[in-house]
Design a protein around this motif. Structure first.
Motif, short mmCIF file in Angstrom:
data_model
loop_
_atom_site.label_atom_id
_atom_site.label_comp_id
_atom_site.label_asym_id
_atom_site.label_seq_id
_atom_site.Cartn_x
_atom_site.Cartn_y
_atom_site.Cartn_z
N LYS A 40 0.83 -1.21 0.00
CA LYS A 40 0.00 0.00 0.00
C LYS A 40 0.86 1.25 0.00
CE LYS A 40 -3.67 2.36 2.56
NZ LYS A 40 -4.55 2.33 3.76
N ALA A 41 1.92 1.25 0.82
CA ALA A 41 2.80 2.42 0.89
C ALA A 41 3.50 2.66 -0.44
CB ALA A 41 3.83 2.23 2.01
N GLN A 42 3.99 1.57 -1.06
CA GLN A 42 4.67 1.72 -2.35
C GLN A 42 3.70 2.18 -3.42
OE1 GLN A 42 6.38 -2.20 -2.76
NE2 GLN A 42 8.34 -1.55 -1.92
N ALA A 43 2.48 1.67 -3.39
CA ALA A 43 1.48 2.06 -4.39
C ALA A 43 1.12 3.53 -4.24
CB ALA A 43 0.24 1.19 -4.25
N GLU A 44 0.96 3.98 -2.99
CA GLU A 44 0.62 5.39 -2.77
C GLU A 44 1.75 6.30 -3.24
OE1 GLU A 44 -0.25 5.53 1.37
OE2 GLU A 44 -2.34 4.86 1.14
N ALA A 45 3.00 5.88 -2.99
CA ALA A 45 4.14 6.69 -3.44
C ALA A 45 4.20 6.75 -4.96
CB ALA A 45 5.44 6.11 -2.88
N ALA A 46 3.95 5.59 -5.61
CA ALA A 46 3.97 5.57 -7.07
C ALA A 46 2.84 6.41 -7.65
CB ALA A 46 3.85 4.12 -7.57
N ALA A 47 1.65 6.34 -7.03
CA ALA A 47 0.51 7.12 -7.52
C ALA A 47 0.77 8.62 -7.35
CB ALA A 47 -0.76 6.71 -6.77
N ALA A 48 1.39 8.98 -6.21
CA ALA A 48 1.69 10.40 -5.98
C ALA A 48 2.69 10.91 -7.00
CB ALA A 48 2.22 10.58 -4.56
N ALA A 49 3.71 10.09 -7.30
CA ALA A 49 4.71 10.50 -8.29
C ALA A 49 4.08 10.63 -9.67
CB ALA A 49 5.85 9.48 -8.33
N GLN A 50 3.18 9.69 -10.00
CA GLN A 50 2.50 9.75 -11.30
C GLN A 50 1.61 10.98 -11.40
OE1 GLN A 50 0.29 6.21 -12.16
NE2 GLN A 50 -0.33 6.86 -14.19
N ALA A 51 0.91 11.30 -10.32
CA ALA A 51 0.05 12.49 -10.32
C ALA A 51 0.88 13.76 -10.44
CB ALA A 51 -0.79 12.52 -9.04
N GLU A 52 2.05 13.77 -9.79
CA GLU A 52 2.92 14.94 -9.86
C GLU A 52 3.43 15.15 -11.28
OE1 GLU A 52 7.08 16.59 -7.84
OE2 GLU A 52 6.12 14.76 -7.11
N ARG A 53 3.82 14.05 -11.95
CA ARG A 53 4.28 14.17 -13.34
C ARG A 53 3.17 14.65 -14.25
NH1 ARG A 53 6.87 9.29 -12.02
NH2 ARG A 53 5.24 8.10 -13.08
N ALA A 54 1.95 14.12 -14.04
CA ALA A 54 0.83 14.52 -14.88
C ALA A 54 0.50 16.00 -14.67
CB ALA A 54 -0.39 13.66 -14.56
N ALA A 55 0.55 16.45 -13.41
CA ALA A 55 0.26 17.86 -13.13
C ALA A 55 1.32 18.76 -13.74
CB ALA A 55 0.19 18.07 -11.62
N ALA A 56 2.59 18.31 -13.67
CA ALA A 56 3.67 19.11 -14.25
C ALA A 56 3.53 19.21 -15.76
CB ALA A 56 5.02 18.51 -13.88
N ALA A 57 3.15 18.08 -16.39
CA ALA A 57 2.98 18.09 -17.85
C ALA A 57 1.82 18.99 -18.26
CB ALA A 57 2.74 16.66 -18.35
N GLU A 58 0.74 18.95 -17.47
CA GLU A 58 -0.42 19.80 -17.79
C GLU A 58 -0.09 21.27 -17.62
OE1 GLU A 58 -5.10 20.37 -16.42
OE2 GLU A 58 -3.87 18.77 -15.57
N ALA A 59 0.66 21.57 -16.54
CA ALA A 59 1.03 22.97 -16.30
C ALA A 59 2.01 23.47 -17.33
CB ALA A 59 1.63 23.11 -14.90
N ALA A 60 2.80 22.55 -17.90
CA ALA A 60 3.83 22.95 -18.86
C ALA A 60 3.27 23.14 -20.26
CB ALA A 60 4.94 21.92 -18.90
N THR A 61 2.00 22.85 -20.47
CA THR A 61 1.40 22.99 -21.80
C THR A 61 0.46 24.19 -21.80
OG1 THR A 61 1.49 20.58 -22.03
CG2 THR A 61 0.12 21.80 -23.61
N PRO A 62 0.97 25.35 -22.16
CA PRO A 62 0.14 26.55 -22.12
C PRO A 62 -0.86 26.59 -23.27
CG PRO A 62 2.27 27.05 -23.08
CD PRO A 62 2.32 25.62 -22.65
#
Length: 340
Positions: A252-274
């Motif tokens: 569960k801990a590893q899955a939550e960490a992986a999901a958080a990292a994936q969400a962070e990358r997705a948010a960064a990609a969305e923010a980087a596309t003006p």
């Protein structure tokens, strides 16, 4: 007689970063480059941040949106559109697909203009958006379809580096010594039949129970007939239960960490596309109107437009407007010849 067996669940594997090609040949003396071996450039361009590592030789390594890939560029053998730099177009030999990107169109070199206005118009008519400094260091990039496009230029105005350029921001482009940061890889599940699945909250929750149950059942059946008859297997059962709980908690801990990292990358990609900028529209009001390469009647006529042609107004200069037509042609037109 076989009393029991061991079930094997998927393994959690973190893959190695994608391969980067070995260093290329030295850059020929006749070719004009921007970055020297052992340096890097980081640019906050309109499509987001990109990092470009230089060397050895013709190798360039590009990092964007969490991906890191390398290309051995090719030197131009003759000057093309003013550039005698290095470039590569197509699918590199050493390249692992990155978010669907399998091809590149990358270039590095020097651009020479007679005036600052010439340089600014050149950037505006390109189908790329740039970050640039007052001394003429220019970086632009984008992804479209399966292709990564990157351009790195050093501008020269009348043979010299400029000291100021309209709209420049020195804080958005930085050159420094090379600092290699390998791509951060996300773990995934590898199953016995060889297929893989992303390791996230959903898949971890789905398979952690099966793995823990496999461990518990193996511990239970490890008690043979003699042990079950003449001893107490409760200690083994308790240990199996603890192992199951620990495995579930770790998963569960590893899955939550992986999901958080994936969400962070997705948010960064969305923010980087003006969003693409919106420009005021207008139409040509004269029957036959000259479109020029500068904001004066002395400027060269590029082509002629007819009444009713639709345009977007990109910028203004006194009584003139720099416009773009629906077929992407651009030029200057007198303001009184536009109907807004």
């Amino acid at each position: 007689m076989l009393l029991g067996g061991c079930a094997t669940g998927p393994r959690i594997v973190t893959p190695e970063p994608p391969p980067i090609p070995e260093g290329g040949d030295a850059v020929p003396e006749n070719n004009e480059i921007v970055l020297s071996d052992g340096t890097q450039i980081v640019a906050d361009a309109p499509w987001g941040r990109i990092k470009i590592e230089a060397g050895p030789g013709l190798r360039r390594v590009y990092t964007w949106r969490g991906n890191r890939r390398g290309v051995i560029l090719e030197p131009r053998s003759e000057r093309f559109a003013g550039s005698m730099g290095i470039r590569y177009e197509g699918q590199p030999p050493v390249w692992e697909a990155a978010d669907g990107i399998t091809k590149v169109d990358v270039e590095e070199g020097q651009r020479r203009f007679e005036t600052v206005d010439d340089a600014m118009i050149w950037m505006q008519i390109r189908r790329l958006r740039y970050a640039y400094t007052n001394d003429g260091l220019v970086v632009g990039w984008k992804t479209k379809g399966d292709t990564l496009t990157v351009e790195v230029w050093q501008f020269y105005i009348d043979g010299e580096k400029p000291t100021t350029l309209p709209g420049a921001d020195n804080t958005r482009v930085a050159v420094g010594p090379l600092e290699v940061v390998p791509q951060k890889m996300s773990p995934h599940l590898v199953f016995a039949d060889g297929h893989t699945e992303p390791y996230n909250t959903e898949t971890a929750a789905q398979h952690s129970g099966a793995r823990a149950e496999s461990k518990a059942s193996t511990s239970t059946i490890s008690c043979n007939w003699f042990q079950r008859t003449f001893t107490d297997c409760s200690e083994r059962a308790e240990a199996a239960a603890k192992a199951k709980a620990q495995a579930e908690a770790e998963a569960k801990a590893q899955a939550e960490a992986a999901a958080a990292a994936q969400a962070e990358r997705a948010a960064a990609a969305e923010a980087a596309t003006p969003a693409e900028p919106e420009y005021p529209s207008a139409t040509i009001s004269g029957s036959t109107v000259n479109i020029r390469d500068g904001s004066s009647t002395n400027s060269k006529v590029l082509f002629q437009a007819k009444e009713g042609d639709s345009v977007e107004i990109l910028k203004e200069d006194k009584g003139w407007r720099y416009v773009k037509f629906e077929d992407d042609r651009k030029g200057w037109v007198a303001d009184f010849l536009l109907k807004k």
